[in-house]
Design a protein around this motif. Sequence first.
Motif, PDB file in Angstrom:
ATOM      1  N   GLU A 100       0.547  -1.170   0.213  1.00 50.53           N
ATOM      2  CA  GLU A 100       0.130  -0.007  -0.125  1.00 50.53           C
ATOM      3  C   GLU A 100       0.627   1.313  -0.611  1.00 50.53           C
ATOM      4  N   GLU A 101       2.015   1.556   0.579  1.00 53.30           N
ATOM      5  CA  GLU A 101       2.403   2.518   1.018  1.00 53.30           C
ATOM      6  C   GLU A 101       4.169   2.114   0.268  1.00 53.30           C
ATOM      7  N   GLU A 163      11.896  -5.275   0.898  1.00 55.85           N
ATOM      8  CA  GLU A 163      12.211  -5.344   2.390  1.00 55.85           C
ATOM      9  C   GLU A 163      12.741  -3.823   2.357  1.00 55.85           C
ATOM     10  N   GLY A 164      12.077  -3.143   2.889  1.00 50.56           N
ATOM     11  CA  GLY A 164      12.315  -1.651   3.416  1.00 50.56           C
ATOM     12  C   GLY A 164      11.941  -1.453   4.418  1.00 50.56           C
ATOM     13  N   ASN A 169       7.054   5.018   9.552  1.00 53.39           N
ATOM     14  CA  ASN A 169       8.377   5.424  10.403  1.00 53.39           C
ATOM     15  C   ASN A 169       9.322   6.509  10.401  1.00 53.39           C
ATOM     16  N   PHE A 170       9.102   7.220   9.384  1.00 51.48           N
ATOM     17  CA  PHE A 170       8.996   8.913   9.314  1.00 51.48           C
ATOM     18  C   PHE A 170       8.560  10.049   9.908  1.00 51.48           C
ATOM     19  N   GLU A 171       8.942  11.040  10.554  1.00 51.07           N
ATOM     20  CA  GLU A 171       8.521  11.663  11.040  1.00 51.07           C
ATOM     21  C   GLU A 171       8.661  13.778  10.291  1.00 51.07           C
TER      22      GLU A 171
END
Length: 185
Positions: A100-101, A163-164, A169-171
Amino acid sequence: MDAEEIRAIFKFSVQEKNIVSSFETQEELFLPFLLSLKSGGSWSYASEETKSIAVKDVITYYDEDSKTGYTLEKIYLFIDPEVIKEEGIVRRLEKCGTNEERELVERPYSITMKAKKVILAEVNPEIRKITIRELKKKSILLKGTPAYSAAHELEHLEKGEIEGIPLWNFEYIKQPAKNEYKKVE
């Protein structure tokens, strides 16, 4: 769809079948090339015996005088690809398949690959021609976007899924507004 369009599709399909069979290799190894040509992007294919990847590169030619141009697509088809050398690290966001992302991944800035066969197609929308040939060179250096694409497709062949680090998890960081002036000439 009218009869003329159906005839054009059949004619194109016959040309496609003939060009693929002219390279005297397993036809399914051309699937990444065909997907790249028809859907865009880079693709990979693997069976128990062999594998292939198609990597797309683009070059835009633009004439400032006429204000017209076109984007030439180069599609490299690597049959049984193998990495010879990778250099650099570029962190980038990628989306793949049913994810999805987008996810944060690390890719090499440049990658040198060799293959049993390297086939290059140049798709020119200006003249509506697809020129395709086998390269005598069996190793190719790719930089930038084509290198990232090649590494992405090789990861598919090696691991299946990419895989990432997920985007969540970003701000977010809000900055105050700035007065920005553009010089007008």
